[in-house]
Design a protein around this motif. Structure first.
Motif, short mmCIF file in Angstrom:
data_model
loop_
_atom_site.label_atom_id
_atom_site.label_comp_id
_atom_site.label_asym_id
_atom_site.label_seq_id
_atom_site.Cartn_x
_atom_site.Cartn_y
_atom_site.Cartn_z
N UNK A 210 21.46 25.52 -30.86
CA UNK A 210 22.59 24.81 -30.34
C UNK A 210 23.88 25.30 -30.81
N UNK A 211 23.88 26.15 -31.77
CA UNK A 211 25.24 26.99 -32.31
C UNK A 211 25.42 27.85 -31.40
N UNK A 212 24.52 28.41 -30.79
CA UNK A 212 25.06 29.69 -29.93
C UNK A 212 25.37 29.05 -28.58
N UNK A 213 24.99 27.76 -28.39
CA UNK A 213 25.77 27.05 -26.79
C UNK A 213 27.03 26.65 -27.15
N UNK A 214 27.30 26.09 -28.62
CA UNK A 214 28.34 25.32 -29.02
C UNK A 214 29.53 26.45 -29.08
N UNK A 215 29.02 27.56 -29.62
CA UNK A 215 29.90 28.72 -29.84
C UNK A 215 30.85 28.92 -28.59
N UNK A 216 30.44 28.65 -27.31
CA UNK A 216 31.13 29.18 -26.18
C UNK A 216 32.21 28.19 -25.87
N UNK A 217 32.02 26.93 -26.20
CA UNK A 217 33.01 25.84 -25.67
C UNK A 217 33.71 25.11 -26.80
N UNK A 220 35.03 23.27 -33.21
CA UNK A 220 34.99 22.47 -34.18
C UNK A 220 33.37 21.79 -34.27
N UNK A 221 33.14 21.69 -33.06
CA UNK A 221 31.57 21.38 -33.23
C UNK A 221 30.72 22.40 -33.97
N UNK A 222 31.07 23.96 -33.64
CA UNK A 222 30.40 24.69 -34.09
C UNK A 222 30.30 24.61 -35.88
#
Length: 250
Positions: A210-217, A220-222
């Protein structure tokens, strides 16, 4: 001259008659020997008197019987042949004749003294033997009591040994059961730990994806995902420590 007779009832009738005859013969020999001894000019030998005394002892005569024979013989000589005044020589003859009888009396006295001494010794030994028997009986009773006590003690210790062996066997079985139970608990705890750690690692892996995906967009969520992942790691560490403590206390 009177005849010589033994006391009535001292011997059976037939033997008494025979002994009386021998006594009469002794009286005749005593008279003849005394006549020769008192004969004037005769050599005064006392050997015949000594022999007569020994014959009197063989017949069982006492001093009184031989004295009666002497008196009768001396009276016969004085009345028939005039041997007056020879009483001293006759007394010497009689004294020699009674020597064997006196000797038997002395021997009898010595025997009686010795017999009394032996009786005293025997009585003493009897008393000592009685005392020894009492001690022996007491010892036997004491030994029997000790044997009974030892037998009872042996039976008691045999029962104790049997109970001890049974208790040891029970403890062995109980120890085996405890060890088996602990081993089962360890396996269960290990299985639980594996499951819990596997679940935690699976969660961490999901979070990392999930972090890998969140890091792209979403930056804060990361950060939030990173914090959540850290909490999962801490939770996993606590689980490992908890299980380790359970193993240590088991």
């Amino acid at each position: 001259m009177e005849t010589c007779r033994l006391p009535a009832g001292s011997l059976p009738e037939g033997r008494a008659t025979q002994m009386n005859r021998k006594c009469i013969e002794l009286s005749a020999r005593y008279l003849a020997a005394l006549r020769i001894h008192l004969k004037p000019g005769a050599r005064a030998s006392l050997l015949p008197a000594l022999k007569l005394g020994r014959q009197a002892v063989a017949l069982g005569l006492e001093t009184l019987e031989l004295a009666r024979i002497h008196e009768q013989s001396l009276a016969a000589l004085e009345s028939s042949n005039g041997y007056d005044g020879l009483g001293k020589r006759a007394g010497i003859f009689f004294a020699e004749a009674i020597t064997p009888i006196v000797g038997t009396h002395r021997a009898a006295l010595d025997s009686k003294i010795e017999l009394n001494r032996l009786n005293l010794t025997l009585n003493k030994r009897t008393v000592e033997l009685a005392a020894t028997n009492v001690l022996l009986k007491r010892g036997i009773i004491r030994r029997r009591k000790v044997e009974a006590a030892l037998k009872k003690s042996g039976e008691h210790y045999t029962r104790l040994l049997k109970d001890s062996l049974q208790l040891q066997e029970g403890l062995r079985q109980l120890t085996h059961q405890v060890l088996a139970t602990q081993e089962n608990e360890r396996r269960e705890i290990s299985h639980e730990l594996q499951n819990e750690v596997a679940q935690t690692l699976l969660g961490i892996n999901v979070r990392l994806l999930s972090l890998k995906q969140e890091a792209r967009t979403n930056t804060k969520g990361l950060k939030n995902e990173i914090a959540s992942t850290q909490r999962l790691v801490a939770q996993s560490a606590r689980s490992v420590r908890r299980v380790a403590r359970q193993f240590k206390n088991a």
